[in-house]
Write a protein that holds these residues in place. Structure first.
Motif, PDB file in Angstrom:
ATOM      1  N   VAL A 100       0.833  -1.192   0.000  1.00 36.77           N
ATOM      2  CA  VAL A 100       0.000   0.000   0.000  1.00 36.77           C
ATOM      3  C   VAL A 100       0.867   1.241   0.000  1.00 36.77           C
ATOM      4  O   VAL A 100       1.822   1.352   0.783  1.00 36.77           O
ATOM      5  N   SER A 101       0.546   2.198  -0.865  1.00 34.64           N
ATOM      6  CA  SER A 101       1.260   3.466  -0.922  1.00 34.64           C
ATOM      7  C   SER A 101       0.440   4.565  -0.255  1.00 34.64           C
ATOM      8  O   SER A 101      -0.749   4.374   0.057  1.00 34.64           O
ATOM      9  N   ILE A 102       1.090   5.717  -0.057  1.00 34.23           N
ATOM     10  CA  ILE A 102       0.420   6.880   0.523  1.00 34.23           C
ATOM     11  C   ILE A 102       0.525   8.041  -0.458  1.00 34.23           C
ATOM     12  O   ILE A 102       1.604   8.316  -1.009  1.00 34.23           O
ATOM     13  N   LEU A 103      -0.597   8.712  -0.658  1.00 34.90           N
ATOM     14  CA  LEU A 103      -0.634   9.865  -1.545  1.00 34.90           C
ATOM     15  C   LEU A 103      -1.187  11.040  -0.745  1.00 34.90           C
ATOM     16  O   LEU A 103      -2.297  10.973  -0.225  1.00 34.90           O
ATOM     17  N   ALA A 104      -0.387  12.106  -0.631  1.00 39.40           N
ATOM     18  CA  ALA A 104      -0.793  13.261   0.169  1.00 39.40           C
ATOM     19  C   ALA A 104      -1.117  14.445  -0.720  1.00 39.40           C
ATOM     20  O   ALA A 104      -0.405  14.707  -1.696  1.00 39.40           O
ATOM     21  N   VAL A 105      -2.181  15.166  -0.368  1.00 33.08           N
ATOM     22  CA  VAL A 105      -2.516  16.391  -1.093  1.00 33.08           C
ATOM     23  C   VAL A 105      -1.385  17.391  -0.934  1.00 33.08           C
ATOM     24  O   VAL A 105      -0.972  18.057  -1.899  1.00 33.08           O
ATOM     25  N   LYS A 106      -0.872  17.513   0.289  1.00 32.67           N
ATOM     26  CA  LYS A 106       0.254  18.393   0.562  1.00 32.67           C
ATOM     27  C   LYS A 106       1.446  17.539   0.970  1.00 32.67           C
ATOM     28  O   LYS A 106       1.728  17.345   2.144  1.00 32.67           O
ATOM     29  N   GLY A 107       2.114  16.986  -0.011  1.00 33.65           N
ATOM     30  CA  GLY A 107       3.258  16.126   0.265  1.00 33.65           C
ATOM     31  C   GLY A 107       3.507  15.175  -0.888  1.00 33.65           C
ATOM     32  O   GLY A 107       2.742  15.125  -1.859  1.00 33.65           O
ATOM     33  N   PRO A 108       4.565  14.370  -0.775  1.00 31.76           N
ATOM     34  CA  PRO A 108       4.930  13.479  -1.876  1.00 31.76           C
ATOM     35  C   PRO A 108       4.139  12.184  -1.876  1.00 31.76           C
ATOM     36  O   PRO A 108       3.426  11.856  -0.922  1.00 31.76           O
ATOM     37  N   GLU A 109       4.284  11.447  -2.945  1.00 29.88           N
ATOM     38  CA  GLU A 109       3.760  10.082  -3.024  1.00 29.88           C
ATOM     39  C   GLU A 109       4.787   9.168  -2.396  1.00 29.88           C
ATOM     40  O   GLU A 109       5.978   9.236  -2.706  1.00 29.88           O
ATOM     41  N   LEU A 110       4.348   8.279  -1.513  1.00 29.66           N
ATOM     42  CA  LEU A 110       5.246   7.414  -0.764  1.00 29.66           C
ATOM     43  C   LEU A 110       4.943   5.956  -1.076  1.00 29.66           C
ATOM     44  O   LEU A 110       3.861   5.449  -0.745  1.00 29.66           O
ATOM     45  N   ASP A 111       5.886   5.293  -1.707  1.00 27.43           N
ATOM     46  CA  ASP A 111       5.775   3.867  -1.999  1.00 27.43           C
ATOM     47  C   ASP A 111       6.460   3.118  -0.864  1.00 27.43           C
ATOM     48  O   ASP A 111       7.689   3.036  -0.809  1.00 27.43           O
ATOM     49  N   LEU A 112       5.676   2.574   0.032  1.00 23.22           N
ATOM     50  CA  LEU A 112       6.242   1.945   1.228  1.00 23.22           C
ATOM     51  C   LEU A 112       6.783   0.545   0.968  1.00 23.22           C
ATOM     52  O   LEU A 112       7.285  -0.100   1.894  1.00 23.22           O
ATOM     53  N   THR A 113       6.712   0.095  -0.280  1.00 27.73           N
ATOM     54  CA  THR A 113       7.325  -1.195  -0.608  1.00 27.73           C
ATOM     55  C   THR A 113       8.811  -1.029  -0.911  1.00 27.73           C
ATOM     56  O   THR A 113       9.537  -2.017  -1.049  1.00 27.73           O
ATOM     57  N   THR A 114       9.253   0.244  -1.009  1.00 26.44           N
ATOM     58  CA  THR A 114      10.667   0.505  -1.306  1.00 26.44           C
ATOM     59  C   THR A 114      11.352   1.107  -0.088  1.00 26.44           C
ATOM     60  O   THR A 114      10.732   1.778   0.744  1.00 26.44           O
ATOM     61  N   ALA A 115      12.671   0.888  -0.018  1.00 21.65           N
ATOM     62  CA  ALA A 115      13.446   1.423   1.099  1.00 21.65           C
ATOM     63  C   ALA A 115      13.435   2.942   1.092  1.00 21.65           C
ATOM     64  O   ALA A 115      13.324   3.582   2.151  1.00 21.65           O
ATOM     65  N   SER A 116      13.545   3.556  -0.102  1.00 19.38           N
ATOM     66  CA  SER A 116      13.553   5.013  -0.182  1.00 19.38           C
ATOM     67  C   SER A 116      12.204   5.592   0.241  1.00 19.38           C
ATOM     68  O   SER A 116      12.146   6.633   0.901  1.00 19.38           O
ATOM     69  N   GLY A 117      11.128   4.904  -0.112  1.00 19.03           N
ATOM     70  CA  GLY A 117       9.803   5.373   0.283  1.00 19.03           C
ATOM     71  C   GLY A 117       9.618   5.317   1.789  1.00 19.03           C
ATOM     72  O   GLY A 117       9.070   6.240   2.410  1.00 19.03           O
TER      73      GLY A 117
END
Length: 488
Positions: free
Chosen positions: A105-122
């Motif tokens: 599952v990823s996170i998408l913020a209206v005020k912020g970046p898209e975060l791919d939590l399957t990756t170390a950088s995310g």
């Protein structure tokens, strides 16, 4: 278009005093617009209004529902107004990030970046942004605590909703409300019963600060609130305030003693209906501990002289039940060997109390014999009362006496008398008997008291034992069958 096919919106506001929901509505609208722009189909909307994620003291029901949907594979992206709306607690953030990573599952913020939590950088970026959020919250908390401590040290009144009896800014007293607060404290210290205060306030239509009926919890909060003694609690310590006290500090502390007493039952059980229930002893058991309880019995309405079922001791007949009239009685709590009409027994005990409180030495009931110098204080009080009487007699006989001088002299003598009696006063007796011993009309003062206060007075002044009436047929009440032994 986007690769996300199962979107979920989560919105949260920590504090919504008006409970309008406007804040979470704005978050939902902004997140919905982002989902539409990215072409993400929405599978659900989750909203927690007026719930902080920081303290963890209150559950977030829709957040838990969101996690359930994630575990079920129903969500592949969570859309929020900002990352801080999702997590502001390190423990929840760590658990949430691991759950989102596991289920892709990823996170998408209206005020912020898209975060791919399957990756170390995310996950690194989510952790860094989360730490910034935690830093802001902790810094704000430290600032608020410092401000709060400063207010406490300056003796400023608490902010927030006004306390009953005080103005909205907390600096002035509302006399008609504060008089009710004082009555409530005095009643509680005398009786230890919260529910009786609640019933009395509501019966007299004295409403709370919101113009609504009182609840037991509302009265209990009022009785525990140190604000009424011009005190304020902060981090477990009491600090003096500069606003006017509504009640004396010792009265507030006496109430707290009752609340803190481990032997005091948290629920006193059903409200007492009669004066001596649970107070008077059973004279048949004669063990010094078995008390009487209240009851009733049926009596034929059309009885004739000599019938066994007619009321003993005379007494008052109350509500009707079919062909019989129900009569209130006192019964032994453990056996059927005692049943006495309530009304004549209560009348006898009340007359004893009124007579005792009307005696010239009634003021001695206030005194604590264990006070150092009690004898000297008592002699001083007797002398001051004699001077007051002599002064009043002299003024009555002197047509040219100066009224102002008389009043000033009387005031000074009364102040000295009050000081002497205050120094030798027994705190428990003084509060139970307040307004009775010094009443001009003791009977009228007694009749104005509520049942719980009357019970406290009886229990203080006397030990009452109720025995069988004896004999048969309709007979007059025999006062010798009720023993009243003075305690003080």
């Amino acid at each position: 278009m986007t690769g996300f096919q199962r979107g979920a919106i989560y919105a949260r506001i920590s504090r919504d005093d008006e409970l309008t929901g406007d804040g979470v509505t704005r978050q939902d609208e902004d997140a919905g617009a982002l989902a539409l722009a990215r072409g993400i189909p929405l599978q659900g909307r989750y909203v927690d209004n007026d719930i902080s994620a920081t303290t963890g003291k209150r559950l977030r029901p829709d957040y838990e529902r969101l996690l359930t949907a994630v575990r079920a594979g129903q969500v592949d992206v969570v859309i929020v107004a900002a990352l801080s709306r999702l997590w502001r607690n390190r423990r929840e953030r760590a658990e949430g990030m691991e759950l989102f990573r596991t289920h892709g599952v990823s996170i998408l913020a209206v005020k912020g970046p898209e975060l791919d939590l399957t990756t170390a950088s995310g996950r690194l970026l989510a952790g860094l942004l989360g730490e910034v959020d935690s830093f802001e919250v902790e810094q704000m908390s430290e600032r608020e605590k410092r401000e709060m401590r400063q207010r406490v040290e300056k003796g400023l009144p608490p902010t927030g909703p006004r306390a009953f009896g005080y103005s909205a800014d907390g600096w002035s007293i509302i006399p008609e409300e504060m008089s009710e607060v004082a009555k409530a404290y005095e009643s509680f210290v005398a009786t230890g019963v919260v529910s009786a205060i609640t019933r009395d306030l509501n019966a007299r239509e004295v409403w709370n600060r919101d113009s609504e009926p009182w609840t037991n919890n509302g009265v209990r909060w009022m009785l525990k609130n140190p604000r009424y003694a011009a005190l304020r609690e902060y981090e477990g310590k009491l600090y003096e305030g500069k606003w006017p006290a509504g009640i004396p500090e010792d009265l507030w502390r006496a109430a707290q003693y009752l609340f803190d007493d481990e032997d005091r039952a948290t629920s006193p059980g059903p409200a007492r209906r009669w004066l001596l229930s649970g107070i008077a002893l059973c004279g048949v058991c004669a063990d010094g501990k078995t008390t009487v309880t209240s009851g009733s019995r049926g009596v034929k309405k059309n009885w004739t002289e000599g019938e066994a079922q007619h009321p003993e001791d005379g007494g008052e007949l109350l509500e009707e039940d079919g062909g019989r009239t129900m009569q209130p009685t006192y019964r032994c709590r453990v056996s059927k060997h005692l049943s006495r009409n309530q009304e004549p027994v209560d009348t006898l005990v009340e007359e004893f109390v009124i007579a005792r409180l009307s005696r010239p030495d009634a003021a001695d009931l206030f005194h604590d014999e264990a006070v150092p110098g009690a004898e000297d204080l008592r002699a001083q009080a007797v002398a001051l009362r004699a001077r007051l009487k002599a002064l009043a007699a002299a003024f009555a006989d002197d047509d040219e006496a100066d009224v102002i001088e008389f009043r000033d002299a009387t005031r000074r003598l009364r102040e000295r008398l009050a000081e002497a009696e205050g120094r030798m006063a027994h705190p428990d007796r003084a509060r139970v008997l307040a307004g009775l011993v010094d009443a001009e009309d003791v009977r009228a003062a007694w009749e104005r008291l509520g049942l719980d206060r009357r019970r406290a007075v009886v229990n203080l002044l006397a030990e009452v034992t109720v025995d069988r009436a004896g004999g048969g047929g309709r007979r007059p009440f025999n006062p010798d069958t009720v023993q009243i032994v003075p305690r003080v």
